[in-house]
Write a protein that holds these residues in place. Sequence first.
Motif, PDB file in Angstrom:
ATOM      1  N   GLU A 105      -6.844  -3.759 -17.667  1.00 11.25           N
ATOM      2  CA  GLU A 105      -7.291  -2.372 -18.468  1.00 11.25           C
ATOM      3  C   GLU A 105      -8.930  -2.338 -18.058  1.00 11.25           C
ATOM      4  O   GLU A 105      -9.569  -3.177 -18.034  1.00 11.25           O
ATOM      5  CB  GLU A 105      -6.877  -2.369 -19.682  1.00 11.25           C
ATOM      6  N   SER A 106      -9.345  -0.985 -18.317  1.00 11.00           N
ATOM      7  CA  SER A 106     -10.609  -0.625 -18.510  1.00 11.00           C
ATOM      8  C   SER A 106     -11.027   0.569 -19.178  1.00 11.00           C
ATOM      9  O   SER A 106     -10.281   1.750 -18.629  1.00 11.00           O
ATOM     10  CB  SER A 106     -11.281  -0.514 -17.209  1.00 11.00           C
ATOM     11  N   THR A 107     -12.204   0.677 -19.799  1.00 15.85           N
ATOM     12  CA  THR A 107     -12.472   2.043 -20.203  1.00 15.85           C
ATOM     13  C   THR A 107     -13.940   2.177 -19.621  1.00 15.85           C
ATOM     14  O   THR A 107     -14.007   3.325 -18.836  1.00 15.85           O
ATOM     15  CB  THR A 107     -13.063   1.873 -21.496  1.00 15.85           C
ATOM     16  N   VAL A 117     -12.234  -3.670  -6.988  1.00 14.55           N
ATOM     17  CA  VAL A 117     -11.057  -4.647  -7.360  1.00 14.55           C
ATOM     18  C   VAL A 117     -11.613  -5.259  -8.914  1.00 14.55           C
ATOM     19  O   VAL A 117     -12.622  -5.738  -8.904  1.00 14.55           O
ATOM     20  CB  VAL A 117     -10.648  -5.912  -6.542  1.00 14.55           C
ATOM     21  N   ARG A 118     -10.773  -4.953  -9.700  1.00 10.59           N
ATOM     22  CA  ARG A 118     -10.828  -5.846 -10.803  1.00 10.59           C
ATOM     23  C   ARG A 118      -9.489  -6.525 -11.001  1.00 10.59           C
ATOM     24  O   ARG A 118      -8.563  -6.299 -11.101  1.00 10.59           O
ATOM     25  CB  ARG A 118     -10.820  -4.799 -12.181  1.00 10.59           C
ATOM     26  N   ASP A 119      -9.903  -7.918 -10.957  1.00 10.47           N
ATOM     27  CA  ASP A 119      -8.748  -9.103 -10.908  1.00 10.47           C
ATOM     28  C   ASP A 119      -9.125 -10.106 -11.741  1.00 10.47           C
ATOM     29  O   ASP A 119     -10.036 -10.910 -11.050  1.00 10.47           O
ATOM     30  CB  ASP A 119      -8.381  -9.231  -9.511  1.00 10.47           C
ATOM     31  N   MET A 136     -15.088  -5.512  -9.600  1.00 11.07           N
ATOM     32  CA  MET A 136     -15.426  -4.655 -10.990  1.00 11.07           C
ATOM     33  C   MET A 136     -15.115  -5.632 -11.911  1.00 11.07           C
ATOM     34  O   MET A 136     -14.721  -5.114 -13.178  1.00 11.07           O
ATOM     35  CB  MET A 136     -14.411  -3.511 -10.991  1.00 11.07           C
ATOM     36  N   GLN A 137     -14.990  -6.856 -11.739  1.00 11.24           N
ATOM     37  CA  GLN A 137     -14.878  -7.989 -12.608  1.00 11.24           C
ATOM     38  C   GLN A 137     -13.707  -8.973 -12.214  1.00 11.24           C
ATOM     39  O   GLN A 137     -12.659  -8.375 -11.664  1.00 11.24           O
ATOM     40  CB  GLN A 137     -14.683  -7.701 -14.221  1.00 11.24           C
ATOM     41  N   ASP A 138     -13.999 -10.173 -12.169  1.00 10.27           N
ATOM     42  CA  ASP A 138     -12.920 -11.145 -11.769  1.00 10.27           C
ATOM     43  C   ASP A 138     -12.890 -12.356 -12.757  1.00 10.27           C
ATOM     44  O   ASP A 138     -13.569 -12.184 -13.777  1.00 10.27           O
ATOM     45  CB  ASP A 138     -13.151 -11.488  -9.998  1.00 10.27           C
TER      46      ASP A 138
HETATM   47  N1   CP Z   1     -17.732  -3.846 -20.145  1.00 13.71           N
HETATM   48  C1   CP Z   1     -16.393  -3.560 -19.329  1.00 13.71           C
HETATM   49  O1   CP Z   1     -16.379  -3.949 -18.351  1.00 13.71           O
HETATM   50  O2   CP Z   1     -15.799  -2.551 -19.863  1.00 13.71           O
HETATM   51  P1   CP Z   1     -14.147  -2.188 -19.727  1.00 13.71           P
HETATM   52  O3   CP Z   1     -13.338  -3.404 -19.662  1.00 13.71           O
HETATM   53  O4   CP Z   1     -13.932  -1.178 -20.443  1.00 13.71           O
HETATM   54  O5   CP Z   1     -14.175  -1.615 -18.024  1.00 13.71           O
END
Ligand code: CP
Length: 330
Positions: free
Chosen positions: A57-59, A108-110, A134-136
């Motif tokens: 998930e992500s905001t 990618v966020r994984d 986008m974060q791992d």
């Molecule tokens: N800080 C951050 O990455 O927030 P999200 O998880 O909402 O994307």
Amino acid sequence: MLTNLYHKDFISTEDWSVDELNAMVEAGGELKRRFAFGEPHDHILRAKTLFMLFFEESTRTRNSFEAGVAQLGGHGIYLTPSATQVGHGENAQDTGRVLERYGHGIAVRDCRTDIGQAYQYELASHIDIPVISMQDDVDHPCQAMADLMTIREKFGDDLRGRKFTIAWTYAPKYVRPLSMPQALVMLMTRWGMDVTLAHPPGFELMPKCLDAARKHAAENGTKFEEINDMDEAFRDSDIVYAKSWGPITITEDPDEVQAMCDKHKDWITNERRMDLSKKSSIYMHCMPIDRGYEVTPGVVDGPHSVIYDEAENRLHIQKALMALTMGGRL
Ligand code: CP
């Protein structure tokens, strides 16, 4: 400013030189200025597409990337495993080689432990268009760069001698990844700051990230210390970045994690602890925040807090990243 970053992947800040990262911050500042003054910049990625594959998930991340690529004249497409054949096991090579026939970048966020970052490097090995994390499980490079941009806005470009503290906090509910504190210790030790990492025993970061932080500190003649005392960490800090993460190097079992976290409910950012930091200190958090557990309302909404500036800078730094790597002109 360096501009020869076309098609360069951004999976970890470790893969970029200080000069290249500085170019991203400079470009982010320029695009922030243009956004503030309403100056058109939608020629930069006109008709270009960013595919955004989210395993979690992500905001902030989703919306800042999607808004950002639109402001640059391009288009972002939100994907999840279940909305694609990734969910049926299509491999990174086939997913990547098809998507690069359609567009200009894949983000990618994984955060799956021992899988997330490796998936992105595998993807990048098969394609020419840039892969952006986008974060791992290891790094959260876009958030860390937005944080660096925020710190430079508050304290100036010369950060030598500033005390940057990253502290663990208690939080209930779910297991948070290690990538945020790891991203911070790896990046901030390269900017001349003295970095203190504080957490209870059992909440250690991945050894390779700690090794990278120690190496950067040694190269830059700065300090990197790891302690188990939250008060001591806050003392005389210029920047306090306090958030929760799981004891993932030991266990990801939700019950075991909660039991370990519950022993340290006193690890909260409160007014007493902020008073130990410098008067001019800033309180940072990448969000989402567990208000009342990680931090008191008086601190998170108080005069030290810069949380919304950090969140805003996600937009500007990622626009800079996309402009530089997906091929446009500033
Ligand atoms: N800080 C951050 O990455 O927030 P999200 O998880 O909402 O994307």
